[in-house]
Scaffold this motif. Sequence first.
Motif, PDB file in Angstrom:
ATOM      1  N   VAL A   5       0.839  -1.192   0.000  1.00  0.00           N
ATOM      2  CA  VAL A   5       0.000   0.000   0.000  1.00  0.00           C
ATOM      3  C   VAL A   5       0.879   1.248   0.000  1.00  0.00           C
ATOM      4  O   VAL A   5       0.567   2.238  -0.637  1.00  0.00           O
ATOM      5  N   VAL A   6       1.983   1.192   0.694  1.00  0.00           N
ATOM      6  CA  VAL A   6       2.921   2.302   0.796  1.00  0.00           C
ATOM      7  C   VAL A   6       4.272   1.830   0.263  1.00  0.00           C
ATOM      8  O   VAL A   6       4.789   0.818   0.730  1.00  0.00           O
ATOM      9  N   THR A   7       4.848   2.534  -0.690  1.00  0.00           N
ATOM     10  CA  THR A   7       6.163   2.148  -1.196  1.00  0.00           C
ATOM     11  C   THR A   7       7.204   2.368  -0.106  1.00  0.00           C
ATOM     12  O   THR A   7       6.990   3.141   0.831  1.00  0.00           O
ATOM     13  N   ALA A   9       9.947   4.033  -0.362  1.00  0.00           N
ATOM     14  CA  ALA A   9      10.352   5.447  -0.393  1.00  0.00           C
ATOM     15  C   ALA A   9       9.366   6.305   0.395  1.00  0.00           C
ATOM     16  O   ALA A   9       9.769   7.193   1.155  1.00  0.00           O
ATOM     17  N   ASP A  10       8.081   6.029   0.241  1.00  0.00           N
ATOM     18  CA  ASP A  10       7.070   6.773   1.007  1.00  0.00           C
ATOM     19  C   ASP A  10       7.136   6.419   2.488  1.00  0.00           C
ATOM     20  O   ASP A  10       6.993   7.278   3.358  1.00  0.00           O
ATOM     21  N   TYR A  11       7.359   5.144   2.788  1.00  0.00           N
ATOM     22  CA  TYR A  11       7.505   4.706   4.182  1.00  0.00           C
ATOM     23  C   TYR A  11       8.659   5.445   4.855  1.00  0.00           C
ATOM     24  O   TYR A  11       8.528   5.933   5.980  1.00  0.00           O
ATOM     25  N   ALA A  12       9.769   5.558   4.153  1.00  0.00           N
ATOM     26  CA  ALA A  12      10.951   6.219   4.722  1.00  0.00           C
ATOM     27  C   ALA A  12      10.673   7.680   5.064  1.00  0.00           C
ATOM     28  O   ALA A  12      11.299   8.237   5.972  1.00  0.00           O
ATOM     29  N   GLN A  13       9.723   8.301   4.367  1.00  0.00           N
ATOM     30  CA  GLN A  13       9.409   9.714   4.597  1.00  0.00           C
ATOM     31  C   GLN A  13       8.434   9.943   5.749  1.00  0.00           C
ATOM     32  O   GLN A  13       8.237  11.081   6.169  1.00  0.00           O
ATOM     33  N   ILE A  14       7.817   8.893   6.265  1.00  0.00           N
ATOM     34  CA  ILE A  14       6.879   9.048   7.376  1.00  0.00           C
ATOM     35  C   ILE A  14       7.655   9.519   8.601  1.00  0.00           C
ATOM     36  O   ILE A  14       8.615   8.866   9.023  1.00  0.00           O
ATOM     37  N   PRO A  15       7.262  10.671   9.172  1.00  0.00           N
ATOM     38  CA  PRO A  15       8.004  11.198  10.331  1.00  0.00           C
ATOM     39  C   PRO A  15       7.647  10.428  11.613  1.00  0.00           C
ATOM     40  O   PRO A  15       6.757  10.819  12.365  1.00  0.00           O
ATOM     41  N   ALA A  16       8.337   9.320  11.817  1.00  0.00           N
ATOM     42  CA  ALA A  16       8.065   8.480  12.976  1.00  0.00           C
ATOM     43  C   ALA A  16       9.312   7.677  13.298  1.00  0.00           C
ATOM     44  O   ALA A  16      10.186   7.501  12.458  1.00  0.00           O
ATOM     45  N   GLU A 124       4.739  -6.305   2.775  1.00  0.00           N
ATOM     46  CA  GLU A 124       5.245  -4.956   3.036  1.00  0.00           C
ATOM     47  C   GLU A 124       4.161  -3.968   3.453  1.00  0.00           C
ATOM     48  O   GLU A 124       4.016  -2.893   2.895  1.00  0.00           O
ATOM     49  N   GLN A 125       3.414  -4.355   4.464  1.00  0.00           N
ATOM     50  CA  GLN A 125       2.360  -3.484   4.971  1.00  0.00           C
ATOM     51  C   GLN A 125       2.935  -2.507   5.992  1.00  0.00           C
ATOM     52  O   GLN A 125       3.665  -2.898   6.898  1.00  0.00           O
ATOM     53  N   THR A 126       2.607  -1.239   5.831  1.00  0.00           N
ATOM     54  CA  THR A 126       3.073  -0.205   6.743  1.00  0.00           C
ATOM     55  C   THR A 126       2.053  -0.023   7.860  1.00  0.00           C
ATOM     56  O   THR A 126       0.852   0.069   7.603  1.00  0.00           O
ATOM     57  N   ARG A 141       7.295  -1.706   9.037  1.00  0.00           N
ATOM     58  CA  ARG A 141       6.926  -2.255   7.726  1.00  0.00           C
ATOM     59  C   ARG A 141       6.967  -3.772   7.883  1.00  0.00           C
ATOM     60  O   ARG A 141       8.037  -4.364   8.042  1.00  0.00           O
ATOM     61  N   ILE A 142       5.790  -4.382   7.858  1.00  0.00           N
ATOM     62  CA  ILE A 142       5.649  -5.809   8.092  1.00  0.00           C
ATOM     63  C   ILE A 142       5.995  -6.550   6.799  1.00  0.00           C
ATOM     64  O   ILE A 142       5.393  -6.309   5.758  1.00  0.00           O
ATOM     65  N   ASP A 143       6.964  -7.458   6.856  1.00  0.00           N
ATOM     66  CA  ASP A 143       7.358  -8.194   5.662  1.00  0.00           C
ATOM     67  C   ASP A 143       6.151  -8.882   5.024  1.00  0.00           C
ATOM     68  O   ASP A 143       5.901  -8.748   3.830  1.00  0.00           O
ATOM     69  N   TRP A 144       5.428  -9.640   5.827  1.00  0.00           N
ATOM     70  CA  TRP A 144       4.322 -10.406   5.289  1.00  0.00           C
ATOM     71  C   TRP A 144       3.319 -10.616   6.414  1.00  0.00           C
ATOM     72  O   TRP A 144       3.672 -11.151   7.454  1.00  0.00           O
TER      73      TRP A 144
END
Length: 168
Positions: A5-7, A9-16, A124-126, A141-144
């Motif tokens: 759902v979230v790439t 690159a987008d995951y890396a940008q989440i401020p957390a 790869e679920q965020t 980011r959950i692998d599976w």
Amino acid sequence: SREPVVTYADYAQIPAANWTKLNKLRNGSPLHYKDAETNPGNDSTGRMLGRAVHAMMFEPEVFWSTHIVTDIKRRGTKEWNALEAANPDKTILKRDENVEALSQVAALRACPMVADYLLGAQCEQTVTWTDPATGSTCKARIDWGNPRTKTLIDLKGTQTPFDSATEL
């Protein structure tokens, strides 16, 4: 679903705060966490192989956009360095490393116990949450993840081979 759902690159940008780095704090110290935040660590052949297995297993549709397989035999040669310079955002695998990664994925997929967990799972679920004790926003980011079996899978590598018939 196989599409994240979230790439990444987008995951890396989440401020957390990242779950993997938070484990450095939980299992180490604030200094370990700070070090993980500021020093990504040295890449190694094992890490490269792990990323390849991970991509082949969970995101095969993106493998070729993130990896290159070469017949160049030695890292650090002029030819290797030129390939790296031309592909700065890709992991470069030697042919035998690619074969090893393919073999590991084939072994995982052939294992009946693993196959049951993979059936109907999502890759790869965020997930994000707020830590109740600190109020900090956290992410992972959950692998599976498989809602049918209520299972989360985090794939890790090992340097020690095992016989799946006797050790699973």
